[in-house]
Design a protein around this motif. Structure first.
Motif, mmCIF file in Angstrom:
data_model
loop_
_atom_site.group_PDB
_atom_site.id
_atom_site.type_symbol
_atom_site.label_atom_id
_atom_site.label_comp_id
_atom_site.label_asym_id
_atom_site.label_seq_id
_atom_site.Cartn_x
_atom_site.Cartn_y
_atom_site.Cartn_z
ATOM 1 N N GLN A 116 21.198 48.170 -0.520
ATOM 2 C CA GLN A 116 21.585 47.738 0.824
ATOM 3 C C GLN A 116 23.081 47.936 1.089
ATOM 4 O OE1 GLN A 116 19.514 46.278 -1.184
ATOM 5 N NE2 GLN A 116 17.926 45.080 -0.163
ATOM 6 N N GLY A 117 23.897 47.704 0.078
ATOM 7 C CA GLY A 117 25.340 47.906 0.248
ATOM 8 C C GLY A 117 25.669 49.354 0.545
ATOM 9 N N ARG A 118 25.030 50.260 -0.173
ATOM 10 C CA ARG A 118 25.256 51.691 0.078
ATOM 11 C C ARG A 118 24.741 52.102 1.453
ATOM 12 N NH1 ARG A 118 24.090 56.505 -3.055
ATOM 13 N NH2 ARG A 118 22.062 55.694 -3.727
ATOM 14 N N ILE A 119 23.639 51.491 1.885
ATOM 15 C CA ILE A 119 23.111 51.808 3.211
ATOM 16 C C ILE A 119 24.107 51.412 4.299
ATOM 17 C CG2 ILE A 119 21.369 51.097 4.905
ATOM 18 C CD1 ILE A 119 19.336 51.113 2.622
ATOM 19 N N LEU A 120 24.697 50.232 4.182
ATOM 20 C CA LEU A 120 25.675 49.781 5.180
ATOM 21 C C LEU A 120 26.883 50.711 5.220
ATOM 22 C CD1 LEU A 120 25.575 45.908 4.623
ATOM 23 C CD2 LEU A 120 24.494 47.226 6.455
ATOM 24 N N ASP A 121 27.370 51.135 4.050
ATOM 25 C CA ASP A 121 28.491 52.079 4.012
ATOM 26 C C ASP A 121 28.105 53.400 4.660
ATOM 27 O OD1 ASP A 121 30.159 50.307 2.756
ATOM 28 O OD2 ASP A 121 29.858 51.122 0.736
ATOM 29 N N ALA A 122 26.884 53.862 4.370
ATOM 30 C CA ALA A 122 26.433 55.139 4.910
ATOM 31 C C ALA A 122 26.298 55.084 6.430
ATOM 32 C CB ALA A 122 25.108 55.538 4.274
ATOM 33 N N LEU A 123 25.762 53.979 6.951
ATOM 34 C CA LEU A 123 25.613 53.855 8.405
ATOM 35 C C LEU A 123 26.966 53.850 9.105
ATOM 36 C CD1 LEU A 123 22.755 51.210 8.763
ATOM 37 C CD2 LEU A 123 22.657 53.645 9.322
ATOM 38 N N GLU A 124 27.928 53.227 8.475
ATOM 39 C CA GLU A 124 29.274 53.178 9.073
ATOM 40 C C GLU A 124 29.885 54.572 9.171
ATOM 41 O OE1 GLU A 124 33.608 50.986 8.259
ATOM 42 O OE2 GLU A 124 31.840 50.458 7.070
ATOM 43 N N ASN A 125 29.508 55.448 8.254
ATOM 44 C CA ASN A 125 30.075 56.790 8.219
ATOM 45 C C ASN A 125 29.122 57.858 8.737
ATOM 46 O OD1 ASN A 125 32.810 56.723 6.524
ATOM 47 N ND2 ASN A 125 31.407 55.233 5.628
ATOM 48 N N PHE A 126 28.017 57.432 9.348
ATOM 49 C CA PHE A 126 27.008 58.393 9.798
ATOM 50 C C PHE A 126 27.412 58.967 11.155
ATOM 51 C CE2 PHE A 126 23.072 60.233 11.113
ATOM 52 C CZ PHE A 126 22.372 60.520 9.951
ATOM 53 N N HIS A 127 28.178 60.029 11.121
ATOM 54 C CA HIS A 127 28.568 60.724 12.348
ATOM 55 C C HIS A 127 28.831 62.181 12.000
ATOM 56 C CE1 HIS A 127 32.753 60.802 10.941
ATOM 57 N NE2 HIS A 127 32.567 59.561 10.566
ATOM 58 N N LEU A 128 28.814 63.035 12.983
ATOM 59 C CA LEU A 128 29.024 64.466 12.760
ATOM 60 C C LEU A 128 30.328 64.905 13.410
ATOM 61 C CD1 LEU A 128 25.683 64.054 13.388
ATOM 62 C CD2 LEU A 128 25.759 66.396 12.506
ATOM 63 N N ASP A 129 31.178 65.592 12.641
ATOM 64 C CA ASP A 129 32.420 66.107 13.210
ATOM 65 C C ASP A 129 32.169 67.499 13.786
ATOM 66 O OD1 ASP A 129 32.393 67.902 11.072
ATOM 67 O OD2 ASP A 129 33.825 66.724 9.885
ATOM 68 N N GLY A 132 20.328 50.486 16.836
ATOM 69 C CA GLY A 132 19.211 49.594 16.552
ATOM 70 C C GLY A 132 19.582 48.475 15.593
ATOM 71 N N SER A 133 18.579 47.936 14.927
ATOM 72 C CA SER A 133 18.806 46.826 13.997
ATOM 73 C C SER A 133 18.057 47.094 12.695
ATOM 74 C CB SER A 133 18.329 45.502 14.599
ATOM 75 O OG SER A 133 16.927 45.532 14.840
ATOM 76 N N ILE A 134 18.603 46.567 11.608
ATOM 77 C CA ILE A 134 17.991 46.709 10.288
ATOM 78 C C ILE A 134 17.965 45.341 9.625
ATOM 79 C CG2 ILE A 134 18.209 47.726 7.985
ATOM 80 C CD1 ILE A 134 19.495 50.133 9.211
ATOM 81 N N LYS A 135 16.828 44.978 9.087
ATOM 82 C CA LYS A 135 16.731 43.727 8.342
ATOM 83 C C LYS A 135 15.784 43.929 7.168
ATOM 84 C CE LYS A 135 13.183 41.886 11.489
ATOM 85 N NZ LYS A 135 12.853 40.789 12.429
ATOM 86 N N GLY A 136 15.924 43.086 6.164
ATOM 87 C CA GLY A 136 15.065 43.242 5.003
ATOM 88 C C GLY A 136 15.447 42.329 3.867
ATOM 89 N N TYR A 137 14.949 42.655 2.677
ATOM 90 C CA TYR A 137 15.229 41.856 1.494
ATOM 91 C C TYR A 137 16.717 41.912 1.149
ATOM 92 C CZ TYR A 137 10.234 41.559 0.227
ATOM 93 O OH TYR A 137 8.900 41.295 0.212
ATOM 94 N N ARG A 138 17.184 40.882 0.477
ATOM 95 C CA ARG A 138 18.544 40.902 -0.040
ATOM 96 C C ARG A 138 18.600 41.710 -1.324
ATOM 97 N NH1 ARG A 138 19.921 34.616 -0.327
ATOM 98 N NH2 ARG A 138 17.822 34.705 -1.255
ATOM 99 N N GLU A 139 19.734 42.307 -1.595
ATOM 100 C CA GLU A 139 19.896 43.084 -2.811
ATOM 101 C C GLU A 139 19.686 42.194 -4.038
ATOM 102 O OE1 GLU A 139 22.516 46.884 -3.418
ATOM 103 O OE2 GLU A 139 23.762 45.110 -3.639
ATOM 104 N N GLY A 140 18.852 42.666 -4.967
ATOM 105 C CA GLY A 140 18.581 41.919 -6.183
ATOM 106 C C GLY A 140 17.298 41.117 -6.142
ATOM 107 N N GLU A 141 16.634 41.050 -4.976
ATOM 108 C CA GLU A 141 15.374 40.315 -4.893
ATOM 109 C C GLU A 141 14.207 41.166 -5.405
ATOM 110 O OE1 GLU A 141 15.872 37.049 -1.360
ATOM 111 O OE2 GLU A 141 15.027 38.993 -0.795
ATOM 112 N N MET A 142 13.169 40.494 -5.866
ATOM 113 C CA MET A 142 11.972 41.193 -6.334
ATOM 114 C C MET A 142 11.104 41.612 -5.147
ATOM 115 S SD MET A 142 10.685 39.230 -9.783
ATOM 116 C CE MET A 142 10.202 37.760 -8.861
#
Length: 212
Positions: free
Chosen positions: A52-65, A93-103
């Motif tokens: 989830q942490g990597r996804i948030l970083d990726a979304l922040e940088n998801f743009h095309l130059d 949009g919105s994203i929700k789901g399990y917390r990192e580390g949950e089963m």
């Protein structure tokens, strides 16, 4: 933080599907996507969510130059109208789901993405590639901790991770239980279509005219 844009770290058919759905008018259709595993490998009863942490970083940088857009246009991956749409792309949009580390268990959605069909389509490969790899590492680490019982475990995957970011990321995923798709550019190009495209065009006539 990422030092590159993940926007082209994807399958080309994500862009050809976007191009087609912008042309046929389905790009703005509201959709909900859920990510889940159908079954676990034999002998495994649970998995551990990570990424989830990597996804948030990726979304922040998801743009095309300009270079990215020129790459797509020069190779005729998408048309001029799609290039214009991509110029100011940001996920609304919105994203929700399990917390990192949950089963997690089979058929339980670990991530739910809500937005328009067009913008969610672009995120498909990105989300799946991160969750698949990160959760696999975290799940394996959890099984090792269980097998070790009270003995300490150490992650030594950094020596084979081929880079600081990958090394640090692997270490983080191993710590969850306490213990990438090639870029379009520079590779051969071919495109198909995802199952979600078929779901969005259930009638054969619409599918025929909208072909990605």
């Amino acid at each position: 933080m990422l030092d590159y844009s993940p926007a082209l770290m994807t399958d080309m058919y994500e862009y050809t599907m976007l191009d087609a759905c912008l042309r046929d008018g389905t790009a703005n259709r509201k959709c909900v996507f859920e990510i889940f595993t159908r079954h676990l490998p034999l002998g495994r009863h649970y998995g551990v969510v990570a990424g989830q942490g990597r996804i948030l970083d990726a979304l922040e940088n998801f743009h095309l130059d300009d270079n990215d857009l020129k790459f797509l246009a020069d190779r005729k991956v998408v048309g001029p109208d799609t290039i214009k749409w991509l110029e100011n792309f940001h996920f609304s949009g919105s994203i929700k789901g399990y917390r990192e580390g949950e089963m997690f268990f089979p058929n339980s959605p670990i991530l739910q993405v809500e937005g328009t069909f067009g913008e969610c389509t672009l995120l498909e490969t990105l989300l799946l590639s991160i969750l698949n790899y990160d959760s696999a590492v975290a799940s394996a680490a959890s099984r090792m901790v269980s097998a070790a019982k009270d003995r300490p475990c150490m992650d030594m995957g950094g020596r084979s991770a081929m880079g600081g970011a990958r090394s640090n990321g692997g270490g983080r995923r191993c710590r969850c239980p306490c213990c990438g798709s090639g870029r379009i550019q520079g590779h051969g190009q071919s495109a198909g279509r995802a199952n979600v495209w078929l779901e969005c065009h259930r009638h054969s006539r619409a599918l025929l005219h909208a072909g990605a």
